[in-house]
Motif scaffolding. Structure first.
Motif, short mmCIF file in Angstrom:
data_model
loop_
_atom_site.label_atom_id
_atom_site.label_comp_id
_atom_site.label_asym_id
_atom_site.label_seq_id
_atom_site.Cartn_x
_atom_site.Cartn_y
_atom_site.Cartn_z
N LEU C 341 18.97 -83.59 -19.56
CA LEU C 341 17.79 -83.56 -18.71
C LEU C 341 17.40 -82.14 -18.36
CD1 LEU C 341 19.17 -86.34 -16.35
CD2 LEU C 341 17.52 -86.64 -18.23
N THR C 342 16.08 -81.91 -18.30
CA THR C 342 15.64 -80.56 -17.94
C THR C 342 15.36 -80.50 -16.44
OG1 THR C 342 14.01 -78.84 -18.28
CG2 THR C 342 13.24 -81.11 -18.54
N PRO C 343 15.82 -79.42 -15.80
CA PRO C 343 15.53 -79.25 -14.38
C PRO C 343 14.11 -78.71 -14.18
CG PRO C 343 16.90 -77.45 -15.18
CD PRO C 343 16.69 -78.37 -16.34
N ASN C 344 13.39 -78.50 -15.29
CA ASN C 344 12.07 -77.90 -15.24
C ASN C 344 11.05 -79.01 -14.99
OD1 ASN C 344 9.60 -76.57 -16.10
ND2 ASN C 344 10.96 -75.01 -16.98
N LYS C 345 10.59 -79.16 -13.73
CA LYS C 345 9.76 -80.34 -13.40
C LYS C 345 8.41 -80.27 -14.10
CE LYS C 345 7.96 -78.60 -8.91
NZ LYS C 345 7.77 -77.28 -9.45
N ASP C 346 7.91 -79.04 -14.33
CA ASP C 346 6.65 -78.93 -15.07
C ASP C 346 6.87 -79.20 -16.56
OD1 ASP C 346 5.29 -78.29 -12.76
OD2 ASP C 346 5.80 -76.16 -12.94
N GLY C 347 8.06 -78.88 -17.01
CA GLY C 347 8.38 -79.15 -18.41
C GLY C 347 8.53 -80.65 -18.67
N GLU C 348 9.08 -81.35 -17.69
CA GLU C 348 9.32 -82.78 -17.84
C GLU C 348 8.03 -83.53 -18.14
OE1 GLU C 348 12.30 -84.30 -14.91
OE2 GLU C 348 11.10 -86.12 -15.04
N GLN C 349 6.91 -83.04 -17.53
CA GLN C 349 5.61 -83.68 -17.78
C GLN C 349 5.22 -83.60 -19.24
OE1 GLN C 349 4.21 -84.78 -14.85
NE2 GLN C 349 5.88 -83.83 -13.70
N LEU C 350 5.71 -82.58 -19.93
CA LEU C 350 5.27 -82.33 -21.30
C LEU C 350 6.09 -83.10 -22.33
CD1 LEU C 350 4.91 -78.45 -20.97
CD2 LEU C 350 3.11 -80.16 -20.77
N LEU C 351 7.12 -83.84 -21.85
CA LEU C 351 7.96 -84.59 -22.79
C LEU C 351 7.15 -85.73 -23.42
CD1 LEU C 351 11.24 -84.79 -20.70
CD2 LEU C 351 11.00 -83.71 -22.94
N PRO C 352 7.52 -86.16 -24.63
CA PRO C 352 6.82 -87.26 -25.29
C PRO C 352 6.95 -88.55 -24.46
CG PRO C 352 8.37 -86.19 -26.79
CD PRO C 352 8.58 -85.58 -25.45
N GLN C 353 5.98 -89.42 -24.63
CA GLN C 353 5.94 -90.66 -23.85
C GLN C 353 7.22 -91.49 -23.98
OE1 GLN C 353 4.02 -91.71 -21.41
NE2 GLN C 353 3.14 -89.67 -21.65
N ASP C 354 7.75 -91.59 -25.20
CA ASP C 354 8.93 -92.45 -25.38
C ASP C 354 10.14 -91.91 -24.62
OD1 ASP C 354 8.65 -90.39 -27.26
OD2 ASP C 354 10.18 -91.27 -28.55
N VAL C 355 10.25 -90.59 -24.53
CA VAL C 355 11.37 -90.02 -23.77
C VAL C 355 11.18 -90.32 -22.29
CG1 VAL C 355 12.55 -87.90 -23.13
CG2 VAL C 355 11.72 -88.19 -25.47
N ILE C 356 9.95 -90.16 -21.81
CA ILE C 356 9.67 -90.43 -20.40
C ILE C 356 9.96 -91.91 -20.07
CG2 ILE C 356 7.81 -90.56 -18.67
CD1 ILE C 356 6.75 -87.95 -19.81
N ALA C 357 9.63 -92.78 -21.03
CA ALA C 357 9.90 -94.20 -20.83
C ALA C 357 11.41 -94.44 -20.67
CB ALA C 357 9.36 -95.01 -22.01
N LEU C 358 12.20 -93.75 -21.49
CA LEU C 358 13.66 -93.88 -21.38
C LEU C 358 14.16 -93.37 -20.02
CD1 LEU C 358 14.97 -92.82 -24.90
CD2 LEU C 358 15.03 -95.08 -23.87
#
Lengths: 300, 284, 395
Positions: C341-358
């Motif tokens: 997991l990234t501690p970068n909260k702005d970076g987390e927004q940029l993750l692909p949809q499927d990763v965010i779903a997980l």
């Protein structure tokens, strides 16, 4: 020249002195590189470990230089460690015995081959070990696992699956596998020096094969057996990777304990680990020296 | 040139039926042992061609892992470093080890028992202990060196090689000594009586006789060096990675068949080297 | 025997070679860096005009040509390092470790030669207390603003004087939905003998002296930092009772064994559960039935951090690299590659949809789960865990 020393009596002492000096020179020459290397790159670094064993572990794992004997005290009073010691020694004895039983006939066969075959066979024994250790061990997991090769064969024969891995048996297989060449090579070197006509002579004198083997061949190849046993026993007692991978890391061997004390527990306890290592080394070195004396130097 | 006494070896003249039966049993044992030794190797090589990305099942043939391996400069570099260290340390430790073995078996001198013990210590020492001792030693002595001469040294292939030599010498000594024991000194005396000098005696009598022991010791040293992980990890420096260190790290995620592929390639390189040396030896 | 004529020659060459070995000989085929000689002084790459990037004025004349990065195995996307080299002309040399203690031992000995390392939480504290770390120049780390404030200023480095978060993870239970159609919500699934005898030999616990005893303590209702002897004894007995049913203590290839079905349930790090679920790039295919949960009794949270070594001669370049790694797009790419997991909260927004779903399924903690997570601290009392673990393994 050699003849001269025997005949011309008056010069005898001078020549002898010269010879003695050149003898000493030659000994020095032979001895120097090994002595130099081991003193500088082994004994000197080892002094640090000896010092560690009398020091105190700091709260972060850094060694603090307060003299103490507590580490050695812990070592001998802590019953936690006894199981690991015993388990390791038992594994070492078992592995050594099986390697000896499998390795001696192998070495014997190789020695009896024509010279060009002997080298090829020797290499054939070593070549498997030129792959990576972990990958080899993984290959054993594939062979032994529940869906592995052996179980596939067993199931094809209509028999129920056997749980072969992870288990103590798998550990033993891994240890034998990894150490067999260490037994074969010294025995081979020793058998190579053995004069097989001696067996003929024994037979002529009426000894049967078993007696000839036990009374002639075995004693004369003892140096190889002794060296091989040491080379197998020691690494087996100190190992930890095979037992972790093939045994499922469920029990500690001596090697695991040391590994944990030095780099896996936090904070690590280098002083205690050093003390454990020094006792281990001292006991084994004395044992080896005695072992070699008994097995190979009775002729002196 | 003197004929090597080794050629008289395989004593097969008076072969009676019992002996040949014995040899047959030995041969069968050898074949079984070879099956045991090569079973995992066959698996390892076969699975470098599997399509299965877990590398644990056969799901079809592919050369994909080799293609990926050749693109992986890091792994290839590590493999070359490993071979370099193994070869260098084997050569040096075999020479030093043989000399030491000769000194130990031929001479009695003061401190011999002490040196004997020193020789066994590298075999007995747990690897992690030797690794940490060497780490402290190199760091400390490089510090002193920089203080004295301004020379700034860094751990790397050199320190790994030194360490590997230090722990393999003893293994060579043990094996060579096993072949020196029971050595018939009269052979050397005879040669000298015939006018051979020291060096000629060694080259034509002693060396050929103990050569199997030396080869055995060298093979052990090479094998030990190739596989060593712990001492290598602690004595290497930035930018010089070796194969065992790379592979150990991969266990954390997954060992892919790429590792099988590099093992297969290293096997091929080693075997080629062996055959080349055999070939050269036979031509001479 | 002719070839032995060359023996003395080889011997001399080899001895000389080895003797000069202190200064590493140029290694054959070492394509990813110099043989490890002294770091080159700040040689300027192509351009000398300051470049505007990452919200930081970088004086290219002050950059070194190389940066030595000591990192966990497979813990950085190599393409990111190539991008850094393209952008700044600095080659990043990566070396690997797989235990904090191994890394600290090398750094502590001195002259390790590394610039940046990635210790875990408690190891950061050990390192700065021993004076092994350089203080960070926050002015050079403008991208620090992208980091989740909840992961800054933690116990191991108050005020983030020495470290910035790199990647983090949580420890809980990974399981196969085929075998647990109703899901799992308690450590009982790993400790209750009535339950585990059904899948005896098909589950694993982490091989770590804090993780497994920690899980046992949680199941018993304690803090995972509890060092009361009675509580520890109970945890120890629980682990010993569990052992006969266990396939293995395993911290290495849990991902693979879950995905292949060899384990049906396991004590696991979120990242390796994630790898079991979605695979590892093209190295390793995933299993869609794998789920991850932090049990109701709670679990562990931990974080790896970037630090600069006190004896690093390239501190300026190291800061530039750190700031680069803190860029949201880079942090997202890295987290996607590594699986943690990234501690970068702005970076987390940029993750692909499927990763965010997980992440939403439980592979990352939400607000509610965060409350159940605990950091494993190290102090004088926690030495007791080594004894617990040795006792468990000694049985």
């Amino acid at each position: 020249m050699a003849l001269e020393t025997l005949t011309s009596e008056p010069r005898e002492s001078r020549v002898a002195a010269l010879l003695r000096r050149s003898e000493r020179f030659r000994l020095g020459l032979l001895l120097f590189p090994g002595l130099f290397w081991l003193l500088l790159f082994f004994a000197l670094p080892l002094v640090v470990v000896v010092l560690y064993s009398f020091a105190t572990p700091g709260p972060t794992g850094r060694v603090e230089w307060h003299f103490t004997l507590a580490n050695y005290g812990t070592l001998f009073t802590e019953s936690l460690y006894v199981n690991a010691y015993l388990r390791s020694i038992w594994a070492g004895v078992l592995t050594t015995l099986i390697c000896l039983l499998a390795g001696y006939p192998l070495a014997l066969y190789i020695v009896r081959r024509p010279p060009r075959w002997r080298t090829v066979l020797l290499f054939l024994i070593l070549i498997p070990f030129w792959t990576n250790f972990l990958v080899r061990t993984y290959a054993w997991m594939i062979i032994l696992s529940n869906n592995g090769i052996i179980n596939s064969i067993i199931q094809a024969l209509g028999l129920p699956r056997v749980a072969l891995y992870p288990s103590e048996g798998a550990v033993l297989i891994g240890l034998i596998y990894g150490n067999l060449p260490f037994m074969v090579l010294p025995i081979f070197a020793s058998l190579d020096r053995f004069d097989f006509t001696l067996l003929e002579a024994a037979a002529d004198l009426g000894a049967d094969q078993t007696r000839a083997f036990l009374r002639v061949m075995l004693p004369l190849t003892m140096p190889g057996i002794a060296a091989g046993s040491v080379l197998v026993f020691i690494p087996t007692v100190g190992q930890f990777v095979v037992s972790d991978l093939l045994g499922g890391a469920k029990v500690d061997y001596l090697g695991n304990l040391l590994q944990r004390l030095f780099t896996r527990s936090n904070p690590p306890n280098w002083p205690l680990g050093s003390a454990m290592a020094i006792v281990f080394m001292a006991v084994l070195t004395v044992a080896i020296l005695l072992y070699f004396r008994i097995t190979t130097e009775q002729d002196r | 040139m003197l004929d090597t006494p080794t050629t008289r070896k395989p004593y097969v003249t008076g072969m009676d039926s019992r002996r040949s039966a014995g040899m047959l049993a030995l041969g069968a044992h050898t074949i079984l042992t070879m099956v045991f030794l090569y079973a995992p190797i066959v698996v390892l090589v076969a699975f470098s061609f599997t399509r299965d990305s877990f590398g644990v099942r056969w799901t079809g043939f592919t050369l994909d892992w080799y293609r990926r391996l050749l693109a992986d400069q890091r792994l290839l570099g590590a493999a070359l470093n490993t071979l370099y260290v193994a070869l260098t340390s084997t050569i040096v430790s075999t020479i030093i080890g043989t000399m030491t073995a000769l000194a130990m078996e031929r001479y009695h001198f003061r401190g011999r028992t002490g040196f004997d013990a020193l020789l066994y210590l590298p075999i007995v020492i747990p690897e992690i202990v030797m690794a940490l001792a060497l780490l402290a030693f190199f760091a400390f002595s490089f510090g002193i060196l920089e203080l004295l001469s301004g020379l700034r040294l860094q751990m790397g292939l050199g320190t790994v090689t030194i360490a590997h030599i230090a722990f393999t010498i003893s293994f060579v000594v043990v094996v060579v000594r096993a072949s020196l024991k029971g050595f018939d000194m009269r052979l050397e005396e005879a040669a000298q009586d015939l006018g051979a000098n020291e060096w000629q005696t060694f080259r034509h009598i002693t060396l050929p006789l103990i050569l199997p022991g030396i080869i055995g010791g060298a093979l052990l040293a090479f094998t030990l060096s190739l596989d060593d992980f712990i001492i290598t990890f602690f004595t290497t420096g930035p930018g010089t990675s070796l194969l065992p260190v790379e592979v150990y790290g991969q266990v954390k995620r997954a060992i892919t068949p790429k590792i099988n592929a590099i093992s297969t390639l290293m096997l091929l390189v080693s075997i080629t080297l062996v055959f080349l040396s055999q070939f050269i030896q036979r031509r001479r | 025997m002719q070839r032995f004529r060359f023996l003395p020659l080889i011997m001399v060459v080899a001895l000389v070679l080895a003797a000069c070995g202190g200064a590493p000989a140029a290694s054959p085929g070492n394509e990813y860096g110099s043989g490890g000689a002294t770091p080159e002084p700040t040689a300027a790459p192509a351009a000398t005009q300051p470049a505007q990037s990452d919200g930081l004025e970088v004086d290219r004349t002050k950059l070194s040509t190389e940066l030595r990065f000591f990192n966990w195995t497979d813990y950085v996307d190599p393409s990111i390092l190539e991008d850094f080299e393209k952008e700044y002309g600095v080659k990043v040399i990566v070396d690997l470790f797989d235990a904090n203690e191994d890394m600290i031992a090398k750094v502590r000995a001195g002259r390790s030669g590394y610039d940046i390392v990635t210790p875990s939480d408690y190891a950061v504290e050990t390192m700065w207390r021993e004076g092994l770390l350089a203080k960070l120049d926050k002015a050079m780390l403008p991208n620090l603003k992208h980091i989740d404030p909840g992961l800054l200023d933690k116990y191991f480095d108050p005020g983030n004087v020495y470290s910035v978060p790199y990647l983090y993870g949580i420890t809980g239970i990974a399981y196969n939905k085929q075998n647990f159609p109703d899901g799992v919500d308690s450590w009982a699934a790993l400790f209750d003998t009535a339950q585990i005898e059904k899948y005896s030999g098909q589950f694993s616990m982490l091989d770590d002296e804090r993780e497994s005893p920690g899980a046992a303590l949680k199941y018993l209702g304690y803090s995972l930092n509890e060092t009361d002897p009675a509580a520890l004894k109970k945890a120890q007995d629980l682990l010993i009772a569990q052992k006969p049913f266990l396939a293995a203590y395993n911290s290495s290839d849990v991902n693979r064994k879950l995905a292949s079905g060899e384990y049906v349930i396991a004590h696991a790090w979120s990242g390796s559960a994630m790898q079991a679920r979605s695979g590892l790039g093209d190295e390793f295919s995933g299993n869609p039935d794998i789920a991850f949960v932090i049990p109701k009794e709670g679990g562990m949270i931990w974080m790896d951090n970037m630090v600069i070594l006190a004896d690093s001669p390239n501190a300026y370049t190291a800061h530039v690299f750190m700031n680069f790694m803190l860029r949201p797009d880079i942090a997202a790419r890295n987290a996607e590659y590594v699986g943690y997991l990234t501690p970068n909260k702005d970076g987390e927004q940029l993750l692909p949809q499927d990763v965010i779903a997980l992440y939403k399924e439980g592979f990352a903690p939400n607000e509610e789960v965060l409350k159940r997570l605990e950091w494993a601290v190290r102090n004088e009392q926690t030495v007791a865990f080594t004894d617990v673990w040795t006792a468990v393994k000694g049985e």
